[in-house]
Design a protein around this motif. Structure first.
Motif, short mmCIF file in Angstrom:
data_model
loop_
_atom_site.label_atom_id
_atom_site.label_comp_id
_atom_site.label_asym_id
_atom_site.label_seq_id
_atom_site.Cartn_x
_atom_site.Cartn_y
_atom_site.Cartn_z
N GLY A 162 0.80 -1.25 -0.15
CA GLY A 162 -0.05 0.03 0.20
C GLY A 162 0.81 1.14 -0.10
N GLY A 163 2.12 1.20 -0.30
CA GLY A 163 3.16 2.09 -0.29
C GLY A 163 3.46 2.51 1.10
N LEU A 164 3.12 2.20 2.11
CA LEU A 164 3.35 2.16 3.46
C LEU A 164 4.06 1.33 4.30
CD1 LEU A 164 0.04 4.35 4.23
CD2 LEU A 164 2.41 5.30 4.01
N THR A 172 5.32 -14.79 6.03
CA THR A 172 4.24 -14.06 6.45
C THR A 172 4.19 -12.99 5.56
OG1 THR A 172 4.76 -14.54 8.80
CG2 THR A 172 3.57 -12.35 8.17
N GLY A 173 5.09 -12.32 4.93
CA GLY A 173 5.01 -11.08 4.16
C GLY A 173 4.29 -11.54 2.84
N ARG A 174 4.71 -12.88 2.09
CA ARG A 174 4.02 -13.34 0.96
C ARG A 174 2.39 -13.66 1.30
NH1 ARG A 174 7.03 -14.11 -3.44
NH2 ARG A 174 9.29 -14.02 -3.13
N LEU A 175 2.07 -13.98 2.41
CA LEU A 175 0.94 -14.06 2.84
C LEU A 175 -0.08 -12.98 2.95
CD1 LEU A 175 -1.57 -16.00 3.69
CD2 LEU A 175 -0.83 -15.80 6.10
N LEU A 176 0.61 -11.93 3.46
CA LEU A 176 0.02 -10.50 3.57
C LEU A 176 -0.14 -9.83 2.18
CD1 LEU A 176 1.86 -8.86 6.75
CD2 LEU A 176 -0.52 -9.53 6.46
N ILE A 177 0.77 -10.09 1.05
CA ILE A 177 0.52 -9.69 -0.15
C ILE A 177 -0.45 -10.45 -0.72
CG2 ILE A 177 1.85 -9.77 -2.49
CD1 ILE A 177 4.54 -9.28 -0.76
N ARG A 178 -0.66 -11.83 -0.70
CA ARG A 178 -1.73 -12.36 -1.28
C ARG A 178 -3.11 -11.82 -0.96
NH1 ARG A 178 1.63 -16.90 -0.73
NH2 ARG A 178 0.46 -17.59 1.02
N CYS A 179 -3.09 -11.64 0.57
CA CYS A 179 -4.41 -10.90 1.03
C CYS A 179 -4.90 -9.66 0.48
CB CYS A 179 -4.18 -10.99 2.53
SG CYS A 179 -4.47 -12.60 3.44
N TYR A 180 -3.80 -8.89 0.37
CA TYR A 180 -3.80 -7.52 -0.18
C TYR A 180 -4.19 -7.54 -1.67
CZ TYR A 180 -2.23 -2.87 -1.49
OH TYR A 180 -2.18 -1.48 -2.05
N ARG A 181 -3.58 -8.63 -2.29
CA ARG A 181 -4.15 -8.41 -3.93
C ARG A 181 -5.62 -8.75 -4.02
NH1 ARG A 181 0.58 -12.05 -7.03
NH2 ARG A 181 1.80 -9.98 -7.66
N MET A 182 -5.91 -9.86 -3.16
CA MET A 182 -7.54 -10.12 -3.14
C MET A 182 -8.37 -8.95 -2.85
SD MET A 182 -7.38 -13.66 -1.45
CE MET A 182 -9.04 -14.07 -1.13
N TYR A 189 -8.13 -1.87 -8.14
CA TYR A 189 -6.84 -1.11 -8.06
C TYR A 189 -5.87 -1.83 -8.63
CZ TYR A 189 -3.61 1.70 -5.24
OH TYR A 189 -2.69 2.57 -4.54
N THR A 190 -4.51 -1.39 -9.24
CA THR A 190 -3.49 -1.95 -9.32
C THR A 190 -2.20 -1.68 -8.66
OG1 THR A 190 -4.22 -2.03 -11.73
CG2 THR A 190 -1.89 -2.35 -11.34
N ASP A 191 -1.92 -2.68 -8.03
CA ASP A 191 -0.54 -2.38 -7.14
C ASP A 191 0.15 -3.84 -6.92
OD1 ASP A 191 1.09 -1.71 -5.08
OD2 ASP A 191 -0.35 -0.97 -3.73
N ARG A 192 1.52 -3.61 -7.69
CA ARG A 192 2.07 -4.87 -7.54
C ARG A 192 3.08 -4.58 -6.62
NH1 ARG A 192 3.93 -7.75 -11.75
NH2 ARG A 192 5.41 -8.69 -10.16
N ALA A 193 2.75 -4.74 -5.21
CA ALA A 193 3.46 -4.72 -4.07
C ALA A 193 3.87 -6.28 -3.77
CB ALA A 193 2.67 -4.13 -3.08
N ASP A 194 4.95 -6.59 -4.58
CA ASP A 194 5.32 -8.01 -4.25
C ASP A 194 6.87 -7.90 -4.34
OD1 ASP A 194 6.05 -8.90 -7.04
OD2 ASP A 194 3.71 -8.37 -7.13
N PHE A 195 7.49 -8.98 -3.94
CA PHE A 195 9.04 -9.23 -4.14
C PHE A 195 9.63 -9.56 -5.49
CE2 PHE A 195 7.43 -10.26 0.15
CZ PHE A 195 8.09 -9.23 1.07
N ASP A 196 8.62 -10.17 -6.29
CA ASP A 196 9.01 -10.42 -7.66
C ASP A 196 9.27 -9.38 -8.54
OD1 ASP A 196 9.04 -12.93 -6.80
OD2 ASP A 196 6.78 -13.15 -7.03
N LEU A 197 8.59 -8.11 -8.36
CA LEU A 197 8.64 -7.04 -9.15
C LEU A 197 9.88 -6.54 -9.57
CD1 LEU A 197 6.92 -5.03 -10.84
CD2 LEU A 197 6.74 -3.58 -8.87
#
Length: 231
Positions: A162-164, A172-182, A189-197
Motif C-alpha cells: 500500500g506504499g506504507l 508472513t510477508g507473502r501471505l500478507l501480499i496475497r491477502c492484499y491482492r485479493m 486497483y492495480t498495485d504490484r506490491a510484491d517481492f518479484d517486481l
C-alpha cells in the motif's frame, strides 16, 4: 490533521475508489503528508542525476513519469533540470509546486507518451511502477522517448504494501501480499506490491537499456538505474 485522521482518510479513499485514477484524485490533498518516506528516495534519484549531469552546461530534460503531487519533480527543478511531470491524476497535478524553476505538467497515459522520439535526457519514476498494468508497454514508450546515452531511474524496490508497510520476504510477508491482492482486486486497483517486481523490472530493463544496476538507499530499499545504448 493528526496521523490517525490521515490514515482514516486514506482508508476511506481505498474503500470508495474503483480504479487507480479515482484513488489518487481522492488522496491528492493529503498525499505528501502520508507518504513522507518518498523524499528519501527522491533525494537519491536527484543525487544520481546531478552527479551524472553536473558538469554539463546545457539544461537536461527529465520526464517524471507518474509524478503524482510532484515531490521528485520539485526537487529536480530546484537542481535546474528542465522537468516535465506526467500523471493521469488531475487532482495530483494540481498539488504540484511550480515555484522552483522550469516545470511543465502533462496529464497523459504512460502507455501513450505525448513526446517525440528521443526527446528526453532522462526518465524517472518513483513509486508509480508498481501501478502500471502493462510495464512492458510502458518500458517500450520510455525507450522511445529517451535519447541515446540517456538514463532511466525506477524506484523503489521492494515496494511497501500500500506504499506504507514494508514487508520481509518470508512466509508472513507473502501471505500478507496475497491477502492484499485479493482485497484490491475487488476495487479495480492495480498495485504490484510484491517481492518479484524488482527482478522482473531488472530483466525488462535489460531488454531496452544497458549498464542496469540496483542502487541502495539508506533505508535498504533500492532504485534501478540504467542507460540507453549509444548508436
Amino acid at each position: 490533521m493528526t496521523r490517525l485522521h490521515l490514515w482514516w482518510k486514506l482508508i476511506k479513499a481505498v474503500l470508495r475508489s474503483r480504479d487507480d485514477r479515482e484513488f489518487y484524485d481522492r488522496i491528492a490533498p493529503i498525499y505528501d503528508r502520508i507518504f513522507i518516506m518518498h523524499r528519501l528516495h527522491a533525494g537519491k534519484m536527484v543525487a544520481i542525476l546531478a552527479e551524472t549531469y553536473g558538469g554539463h552546461h546545457e539544461t537536461k530534460r527529465v520526464l517524471d513519469l507518474g509524478c503524482g503531487t510532484g515531490i521528485l519533480t520539485d526537487m529536480l527543478a530546484r537542481k535546474h533540470f528542465d522537468v516535465i511531470g506526467l500523471d493521469f491524476s488531475l487532482e495530483s497535478l494540481r498539488q504540484l509546486p511550480r515555484q522552483a524553476g522550469d516545470i511543465s505538467i502533462v496529464s497523459a497515459d504512460a502507455l501513450q507518451l505525448p513526446f517525440r522520439k528521443e526527446s528526453m535526457d532522462a526518465v524517472v519514476s518513483l513509486g508509480a511502477w508498481r501501478h502500471f498494468p502493462d510495464p512492458q508497454g510502458v518500458m517500450t514508450e520510455i525507450e522511445r522517448v529517451t535519447k541515446p546515452g540517456g538514463m532511466l531511474l525506477v524506484g523503489y524496490f521492494p515496494p511497501a504494501l500500500g506504499g506504507l508497510l514494508p514487508l520481509r520476504d518470508n512466509a508472513t510477508g507473502r501471505l500478507l501480499i496475497r491477502c492484499y491482492r485479493m482485497m484490491i482486486k475487488l476495487s479495480g486497483y492495480t498495485d504490484r506490491a510484491d517481492f518479484d517486481l524488482e527482478q522482473e523490472t531488472l530483466e525488462l530493463s535489460h531488454r531496452y537499456f544497458e549498464r542496469v544496476e540496483s542502487m541502495t538507499c539508506s533505508d535498504g530499499r533500492r532504485i534501478i538505474v540504467a542507460r540507453k545504448p549509444l548508436p
